[in-house]
Design an enzyme around this catalytic site. Structure first.
Site, PDB file in Angstrom:
ATOM      1  N   LYS A 112      28.658   1.121  58.075  1.00  0.00           N
ATOM      2  CA  LYS A 112      30.010   1.210  58.618  1.00  0.00           C
ATOM      3  C   LYS A 112      30.135   0.459  59.952  1.00  0.00           C
ATOM      4  CE  LYS A 112      31.552   4.300  55.499  1.00  0.00           C
ATOM      5  NZ  LYS A 112      30.377   4.720  54.728  1.00  0.00           N
TER       6      LYS A 112
HETATM    7  C1  LIG Z   1      30.283   5.119  53.377  1.00  0.00           C
HETATM    8  C2  LIG Z   1      28.946   5.027  52.784  1.00  0.00           C
HETATM    9  C3  LIG Z   1      28.761   4.650  51.443  1.00  0.00           C
HETATM   10  C4  LIG Z   1      29.919   4.429  50.501  1.00  0.00           C
HETATM   11  O1  LIG Z   1      30.719   3.353  50.896  1.00  0.00           O
HETATM   12  P1  LIG Z   1      32.185   3.180  50.249  1.00  0.00           P
HETATM   13  O2  LIG Z   1      32.746   2.000  50.924  1.00  0.00           O
HETATM   14  O3  LIG Z   1      32.920   4.443  50.569  1.00  0.00           O
HETATM   15  O4  LIG Z   1      31.979   3.002  48.803  1.00  0.00           O
HETATM   16  C5  LIG Z   1      27.467   4.503  50.986  1.00  0.00           C
HETATM   17  N1  LIG Z   1      26.405   4.744  51.777  1.00  0.00           N
HETATM   18  C6  LIG Z   1      26.543   5.120  53.058  1.00  0.00           C
HETATM   19  C7  LIG Z   1      25.325   5.382  53.852  1.00  0.00           C
HETATM   20  C8  LIG Z   1      27.808   5.267  53.610  1.00  0.00           C
HETATM   21  O5  LIG Z   1      27.933   5.631  54.882  1.00  0.00           O
END
Ligand SMILES: *Cc1c(COP(=O)(O)O)cnc(C)c1O
Length: 465
Positions: A112
């Site tokens: 993120k």
């Molecule tokens: C948010 C997240 C995901 C999923 O990502 P999306 O964009 O919601 O599909 C997978 N792994 C981790 C560690 C995350 O923080």
């Protein structure tokens, strides 16, 4: 570059509007009016270039006239200077033709950060010129909140409120939100699931009086700028592995379908992606949709990969819109019915269009744990449980062309989920040096019921204070 809503009823918007609004006024999601494209020569030229330059080139196609190219280059350079690896998103080889794309070298140990560090600086740039202060409300399944708080804390034109499901995220995830002592940060521990948090956020946007009163904005993966930022590492990784002369396949651990949709976007922009495997845990709405053609909400279950404990994958609306030939009226009908009834039967032609590029794999808890252990034994790499879901899905996938490299997105550092990794592998993952003092910082948060009205009242007080 203009943006349109997936529901076809909102006026066209520029990048600035799409960035600050999050959701479009008709309840749809913004998408570019037409996909920008990169020629094979332009893609080949990404190989070996600094990540920030590739980011400026790719994101620049989406910002258009809204951000001056020199300013964008500087924003990208600053955003990716916060990462703790000179390659920003390095590739690690696990086996012949199998790679991990490490997206966790940012400040809060999950992918993120890649989008959020850029977004915070884009907001700053745009809001400083307008002299406005906005309130970001962020519903988080664990990692978005921390990345957003870290990126936006202390910025003068933004307040940030993080809503997280109490007790359903790891303590490291929680601490990245609750240990920020800046006055522009507030955290609400919601007595409910992530889907409850997301529904509360949607309700806040629907309440236009509230939204206006607090100057509401959103940085969930419904925000187009996040998708744009995340499409960059598909280009960087594929070019490093020989694209455009060679196709590349990706497996993406998925919850809200944002990261996987960023891959879809890269494909639309001309990147030769052979396949995208959406890897899910027991919360398998996406895998069921691709397999059986019915997108149907289920009960959310707690798993070892909590950032993917989601049964309403918001970005699926963007994919649906593309798959029905960008028919906004049809998309609006389908997703309004989904909000009421919880199911969409994907039209056969649209399903076929989705399956050309995408497939889904659901991975259970036993397999997730066993892949963490086997990856350690076979390669010496400790992986986090979300990455393990991706690896398990990739191992199961028979590729159209066996010589196509398979890149598994490694979405979090194992130290973000130390208990789960230790239980599976018998080894406690060491925290990287940039996260070492997290446990010692004091926490600050409020508890709240899963009720949008109560959260709104809290946010009104926070904004007034
Ligand atoms: C948010 C997240 C995901 C999923 O990502 P999306 O964009 O919601 O599909 C997978 N792994 C981790 C560690 C995350 O923080």
């Amino acid at each position: 570059m203009k943006y349109v809503s997936t529901r076809g009823e909102a006026p066209g918007a520029d990048f600035r509007t799409a960035l600050l609004a999050g959701l479009a006024p008709d309840g749809g999601l913004y998408v570019p009016e037409a996909w920008p494209t990169f020629s094979p020569g332009e893609i080949a030229a990404f190989a070996g270039r600094p990540y920030a330059e590739t980011a400026a080139a790719v994101v620049g196609r989406f910002t258009g006239d809204a951000i001056d190219p020199a300013a964008l280059a500087k924003i990208c350079a600053e955003a990716y200077a916060t990462f703790n690896h000179p390659a920003v998103t390095p590739l690690t080889q696990l086996a012949p033709g199998r790679f991990l794309l490490e997206l966790f070298h940012g400040p809060t140990l999950a992918f993120k950060d890649v989008a959020m560090q850029l977004l915070a600086r884009l907001y700053d740039h745009v809001l400083a010129r307008e002299g406005r202060t906005l309130t970001i409300v962020c519903a988080t399944s664990g990692d978005t909140g921390g990345a957003a708080v870290e990126a936006f804390r202390g910025r003068s034109n933004i307040r940030i409120v993080a809503l997280f499901p109490d007790g359903r995220i790891s303590s490291v995830q929680r601490r990245y939100m609750t240990t920020a002592d800046d006055a522009n940060v507030a955290c609400l521990a919601v007595d409910g699931t992530f889907d409850d948090c997301q529904a509360m956020l949607k309700e806040m946007f629907r309440d236009t009086q509230f939204a206006r009163a607090v100057d509401l904005t959103g940085v969930n993966s419904i925000n187009w700028a996040r998708i744009a930022a995340q499409s960059v590492y598909y280009f960087a990784a594929a070019a490093a592995l020989g694209a455009p002369h060679r196709k590349v396949a990706f497996t993406v651990p998925t919850g809200n379908f944002g990261d996987a949709f960023a891959g879809f976007a890269a494909h639309r922009m001309g990147l030769p992606i052979e396949r995208i495997v959406a890897a899910v845990n027991g919360n398998d709405i996406i895998a069921r949709a691709f397999a059986g053609g019915r997108y149907a909400r289920g009960e959310v279950r707690a798993t070892q990969s909590p950032a993917m404990d989601i049964q309403v994958a918001s970005n699926f609306e963007r994919l649906y819109f593309e798959a029905v030939g960008r028919d906004g009226a049809q998309t609006a009908r389908a997703f309004r019915a989904f909000a009421a009834q919880g199911t969409i039967d994907i039209p056969p032609q649209a399903l076929e269009a989705m399956r050309e590029l995408l497939s889904g794999e659901a991975v259970d808890e036993t397999e997730t744990a066993s892949v963490i252990l086997s990856t350690l034994n076979e390669t010496g790499n400790l992986v986090d449980p979300h990455t393990a879901v991706g690896l398990a899905a990739a191992l199961r996938t028979t590729q159209d062309n066996p010589t196509t490299p398979m890149v598994v997105l490694s979405t979090a550092h194992p130290a973000k989920f130390p208990e789960t990794v230790a239980a599976a592998a018998g080894v406690v993952p060491p925290a990287p040096r940039w996260a070492a003092d997290l446990e010692a910082r004091p926490e600050r948060f409020e508890k709240a019921p899963a009720d949008a009205e109560a959260a709104k009242a809290y946010i009104r007080r926070f904004v007034r204070a």
